[in-house]
Scaffold this motif. Structure first.
Motif, mmCIF file in Angstrom:
data_model
loop_
_atom_site.group_PDB
_atom_site.id
_atom_site.type_symbol
_atom_site.label_atom_id
_atom_site.label_comp_id
_atom_site.label_asym_id
_atom_site.label_seq_id
_atom_site.Cartn_x
_atom_site.Cartn_y
_atom_site.Cartn_z
ATOM 1 N N TYR A 24 -22.600 30.919 32.687
ATOM 2 C CA TYR A 24 -22.680 31.724 33.910
ATOM 3 C C TYR A 24 -21.341 32.401 34.204
ATOM 4 O O TYR A 24 -21.298 33.548 34.670
ATOM 5 N N GLY A 49 -20.914 36.330 34.193
ATOM 6 C CA GLY A 49 -20.436 36.905 35.449
ATOM 7 C C GLY A 49 -19.120 37.645 35.317
ATOM 8 O O GLY A 49 -18.779 38.471 36.174
ATOM 9 N N SER A 50 -18.363 37.358 34.251
ATOM 10 C CA SER A 50 -17.074 38.021 34.044
ATOM 11 C C SER A 50 -17.200 39.378 33.355
ATOM 12 O O SER A 50 -16.264 40.178 33.389
ATOM 13 N N HIS A 104 -28.375 35.515 39.036
ATOM 14 C CA HIS A 104 -27.425 35.359 40.138
ATOM 15 C C HIS A 104 -25.991 35.542 39.647
ATOM 16 O O HIS A 104 -25.148 36.113 40.353
ATOM 17 N N ALA A 105 -25.685 35.056 38.441
ATOM 18 C CA ALA A 105 -24.342 35.201 37.887
ATOM 19 C C ALA A 105 -23.980 36.675 37.709
ATOM 20 O O ALA A 105 -22.835 37.079 37.962
ATOM 21 N N ILE A 106 -24.937 37.491 37.308
ATOM 22 C CA ILE A 106 -24.687 38.919 37.141
ATOM 23 C C ILE A 106 -24.438 39.592 38.489
ATOM 24 O O ILE A 106 -23.547 40.432 38.633
ATOM 25 N N TYR A 127 -23.216 38.128 41.170
ATOM 26 C CA TYR A 127 -21.864 37.698 41.511
ATOM 27 C C TYR A 127 -20.831 38.529 40.740
ATOM 28 O O TYR A 127 -19.799 38.932 41.288
ATOM 29 N N GLY A 128 -21.097 38.771 39.466
ATOM 30 C CA GLY A 128 -20.160 39.490 38.626
ATOM 31 C C GLY A 128 -19.902 40.910 39.089
ATOM 32 O O GLY A 128 -18.757 41.364 39.127
ATOM 33 N N GLN A 170 -17.818 40.801 42.186
ATOM 34 C CA GLN A 170 -16.409 40.578 41.859
ATOM 35 C C GLN A 170 -15.763 41.870 41.374
ATOM 36 O O GLN A 170 -14.609 42.162 41.703
ATOM 37 N N THR A 218 -17.524 38.350 46.358
ATOM 38 C CA THR A 218 -18.395 37.401 45.668
ATOM 39 C C THR A 218 -19.018 36.397 46.630
ATOM 40 O O THR A 218 -20.178 36.000 46.454
ATOM 41 N N TYR A 220 -17.928 29.018 43.485
ATOM 42 C CA TYR A 220 -18.246 29.799 42.286
ATOM 43 C C TYR A 220 -17.384 31.056 42.227
ATOM 44 O O TYR A 220 -16.984 31.502 41.147
ATOM 45 N N LEU A 265 -15.292 31.809 38.977
ATOM 46 C CA LEU A 265 -15.587 33.054 38.281
ATOM 47 C C LEU A 265 -14.345 33.918 38.123
ATOM 48 O O LEU A 265 -14.213 34.667 37.151
#
Length: 276
Positions: free
Chosen positions: A91, A95-96, A152-154, A156-157, A160, A174, A191, A195
Motif C-alpha cells: 500500500y 500510494g507513493s 484507498h492507497a491510490i 491517499y497517494g 499526498q 492525506t 498512514y 506514506l
C-alpha cells in the motif's frame, strides 16, 4: 545564502509544522518572506524534511520494522502475504507512485510558480475548508489494519501529491482524504506519516546534489536545520497523534484560513513579494 540564524529558525519551523495540517513548506516560504530572507528554495526545503522523516522512522520504528521485514519475507513466502505488514508494504509503494510521477513531471513548476505566495495563500484557505468539511462529515470508524485497500492507497497517494504545492500540506491533504474515506483521525494521520517516508526521503536525497551548488544553501546551515527539524519533529508527531485522538481539526482550519487571507492581503498590498 542561508546563514546560521536562518538555519535555526527554519529548522524549528520545519519541525513544528511538518506533521500538523498547516503545510511546513508554506511556513518556511512565509517565514523567509516576512523576515526579509531570500526564498530558501525547494531543494533546501526537501533536504531538511529528511530530519522530520527520521523522527517518523524512530517514532514508528516497531511498525516500520514489521512492514519492511514482513513485506520482504512475503516475496518468498506466500503464507505471509495476508499479514498486515506485507499488505501495508504494498500500500505504501502504490500510494507513493503519484507523487513520484508528478514530482518529476512538474519539477520546474515546484521550484518556481508553485512557490508564489498568492497561490500558497489560496491553497491554505481552500484545503483548510476541505479539511473542515471532511472532519465534520467523516464517520471516523475505519482502521488501517482492517480496511485499507489498494484503491484507498491510490486515493491517499494523489492527495499526498497535491502537497507538491506549498500550502496544501502533506499531512493535511492525506488526512483529509482519509477522513473522506471514513477512517479514524488517528489512522488517517498515521498512514499519512508512513506514506510520506519514501517520498520525503527520496526527494531529500535527490535534492542533496543541489546543496552547496549555485544559489542553493551551503552544507553547514542545511545540516544544522535538518538536525533541529529532527529533534522538534519527534516531539511534534508525538503531541499531534495524542491531540487528534480527542480533538477535531477546527483550530488548524481557522489558523489556515486566517494565514491564507493575510498572505493574499500582504502580497496584494506589496508588503512582501509574491515570489522571493
Amino acid at each position: 545564502m542561508i546563514g546560521w540564524l536562518e538555519a535555526v529558525v527554519l529548522g524549528l519551523v520545519q519541525g513544528l509544522t511538518e506533521f500538523l495540517p498547516i503545510s511546513s513548506s508554506a511556513h518556511i516560504r512565509v517565514v523567509s518572506a516576512f523576515a526579509g530572507w531570500q526564498d530558501p528554495g525547494a531543494a533546501f526545503t526537501a533536504v531538511i524534511q529528511i530530519g522530520t522523516e527520521l523522527a517518523v522512522l524512530i517514532y514508528f520504528r516497531k511498525e516500520i520494522w514489521e512492514i519492511i521485514s514482513t513485506w520482504t519475507r512475503s516475496l518468498f513466502n506466500k503464507d505471509l502475504r495476508g499479514r498486515w505488514g506485507a499488505r501495508m508494504g504494498w500500500y505504501i509503494i502504490v500510494g507513493s507512485l503519484p507523487i513520484v510521477v508528478l514530482g518529476v513531471t512538474f519539477k520546474d513548476q515546484i521550484e518556481g510558480v508553485f512557490r508564489d505566495l498568492r497561490l500558497v495563500g489560496t491553497t491554505l484557505i481552500v484545503f483548510g475548508l476541505l479539511l473542515w468539511f471532511a472532519d465534520r462529515t467523516a464517520r471516523n470508524k475505519l482502521t488501517l489494519e482492517k480496511h485499507l485497500s489498494f484503491a484507498h492507497a491510490i486515493v491517499y497517494g494523489f492527495a499526498q501529491a497535491l502537497a507538491l504545492i506549498p500550502g496544501v500540506s502533506r499531512s493535511g491533504g492525506t488526512t483529509t482524504a482519509g477522513l473522506l474515506l471514513d477512517y479514524r483521525r488517528e489512522d488517517a494521520a498515521k498512514y499519512s506519516f508512513l506514506l510520506a517516508i519514501p517520498a520525503v526521503l527520496g526527494s531529500g536525497v535527490y535534492e542533496l546534489r543541489e546543496i552547496g551548488e549555485g544559489p542553493a544553501p551551503a552544507w553547514g546551515p542545511t545540516i544544522l536545520a535538518t538536525v533541529i527539524s529532527f529533534i522538534v519533529g519527534y516531539l511534534a508527531v508525538a503531541w499531534f497523534l495524542r491531540y487528534i485522538s480527542t480533538h477535531r481539526f477546527t483550530g488548524f482550519v481557522i489558523y489556515r484560513i486566517i494565514l491564507g487571507f493575510f498572505l493574499i492581503l500582504a502580497t496584494t498590498a506589496g508588503w512582501i513579494p509574491s515570489l522571493g
